[in-house]
Design a protein around this motif. Sequence first.
Motif, short mmCIF file in Angstrom:
data_model
loop_
_atom_site.label_atom_id
_atom_site.label_comp_id
_atom_site.label_asym_id
_atom_site.label_seq_id
_atom_site.Cartn_x
_atom_site.Cartn_y
_atom_site.Cartn_z
N PRO A 1 0.80 -1.22 0.00
CA PRO A 1 0.00 0.00 0.00
C PRO A 1 0.84 1.28 0.00
O PRO A 1 0.49 2.26 -0.65
CB PRO A 1 -0.83 -0.13 1.28
N VAL A 2 1.96 1.26 0.71
CA VAL A 2 2.85 2.43 0.73
C VAL A 2 3.42 2.72 -0.65
O VAL A 2 3.42 3.86 -1.12
CB VAL A 2 3.99 2.21 1.75
N GLU A 3 3.90 1.69 -1.32
CA GLU A 3 4.48 1.86 -2.66
C GLU A 3 3.42 2.28 -3.67
O GLU A 3 3.67 3.12 -4.55
CB GLU A 3 5.17 0.57 -3.08
N LYS A 4 2.22 1.72 -3.53
CA LYS A 4 1.12 2.09 -4.41
C LYS A 4 0.77 3.57 -4.24
O LYS A 4 0.56 4.30 -5.21
CB LYS A 4 -0.10 1.22 -4.11
N ALA A 5 0.72 4.02 -2.98
CA ALA A 5 0.40 5.42 -2.70
C ALA A 5 1.45 6.35 -3.30
O ALA A 5 1.12 7.40 -3.88
CB ALA A 5 0.31 5.64 -1.19
N PHE A 6 2.72 5.96 -3.20
CA PHE A 6 3.79 6.78 -3.74
C PHE A 6 3.63 6.94 -5.25
O PHE A 6 3.73 8.06 -5.79
CB PHE A 6 5.14 6.14 -3.43
N LEU A 7 3.37 5.86 -5.94
CA LEU A 7 3.26 5.89 -7.40
C LEU A 7 2.01 6.65 -7.86
O LEU A 7 2.06 7.40 -8.84
CB LEU A 7 3.25 4.47 -7.96
N ILE A 8 0.90 6.48 -7.16
CA ILE A 8 -0.33 7.18 -7.52
C ILE A 8 -0.19 8.67 -7.27
O ILE A 8 -0.67 9.50 -8.04
CB ILE A 8 -1.53 6.58 -6.77
N ASP A 9 0.50 9.02 -6.19
CA ASP A 9 0.73 10.44 -5.88
C ASP A 9 1.49 11.13 -7.01
O ASP A 9 1.19 12.29 -7.36
CB ASP A 9 1.53 10.56 -4.58
N LYS A 10 2.47 10.45 -7.59
CA LYS A 10 3.30 11.07 -8.63
C LYS A 10 2.50 11.41 -9.89
O LYS A 10 2.90 12.24 -10.68
CB LYS A 10 4.47 10.14 -9.00
N ILE A 11 1.34 10.76 -10.06
CA ILE A 11 0.52 11.02 -11.23
C ILE A 11 -0.35 12.27 -11.03
O ILE A 11 -0.74 12.92 -11.98
CB ILE A 11 -0.35 9.79 -11.55
N GLY A 12 -0.65 12.59 -9.75
CA GLY A 12 -1.40 13.81 -9.47
C GLY A 12 -2.79 13.61 -8.92
O GLY A 12 -3.57 14.57 -8.85
N ILE A 13 -3.14 12.39 -8.50
CA ILE A 13 -4.44 12.13 -7.87
C ILE A 13 -4.48 12.84 -6.51
O ILE A 13 -3.49 12.88 -5.78
CB ILE A 13 -4.66 10.61 -7.70
#
Length: 342
Positions: free
Chosen positions: A94-106
């Motif tokens: 979940p931490v890694e998923k959050a990091f990657l989704i954040d970089k897209i701008g959600i």
Amino acid sequence: MGIKIITKNCEMMSDISKFDKNINCHNFENESKLLDELKENGTVVVLGNFDGVHRGHKMILKNAIEKAKEKGYKTIVYTFNEYPSKRENRITTPVEKAFLIDKIGIECLYLEEFDNVKNFTPEEFVEKILVRKFNVKEIFCGFNFTFGKGKSGNIKTLGKIISSNYQDRIGLNIQQPVLDSENEVISSTRIRQYIKNTELLKAKELLSHNLIIIGEVIHGKKLGRTIGFPTANLKFENKIYPSFGVYGIYVQIENDENRIYHGVMNIGRNPTVDKDNLSVEAHIFDFDEDIYGKVIMVQILENIRKEVKFNSVAELKEQINSDSKFWRKRIDEKYYDTSKNR
């Protein structure tokens, strides 16, 4: 501004908040004020698992962001914190998923607990979660999305519920399959297999980013320091790793994440000295600071060699020195410009 995470327990997500201070976490019991702000003018809700946050996921997320900007809505990714019985077969925590989704701008990531909604019918899920909780105006999901008790709903079900109960006041946007260079559908299933086979370049093509590991540096046996190769030890998570062995890596460190360090990492059992415990250990080149307790992100670039049991610690030291020399040369050949290899 970073992504806002809503979850049952922010302690589980503390690594991402430490690594990136712009990312904020909110527990379920404190979610109402934040959700009221997010849903005031309506939301675009993106539904799915998003394991790995691969190229197909990124396309649907970017399309959702474009729609939200066009309509003046906020963006929310709704997914489960953990899928039952799938922890050991996941690409990202979940931490890694959050990091990657954040970089897209959600703007918001809602990590639902499966037990909270597992008995909802498709109609209940749409009404209680999407309409009441999020004031949804646009829904984005993949062509193979399922929902509701026992996966009883799919995109056709969702379309019928919207047209019947909400007079098409809610838009439904279905992401069609995204294909790779060989015209095959990009999927988390294929990426998992590539990782298991240590086919990192193929995995990266489908992900459009290097395989990552994010975690807090913990105390190990400190053998590396005694032989001249201090390592940053990470907890071995329940997720898919490539085969046991040594890898060339990039490393970013909490409070210094804009700087990228080079290094080598061992994934496995350390059969020469500690065969009973699984470990992830990174030796960071030209670095000698105390980072115990800090969160780091490792990007896995290439496999250098498979895991081997040596006859002595002296032989292990000689091999680590050889691995480091090899990788420093490889850096000069390909990885010196970190902006091109992420």
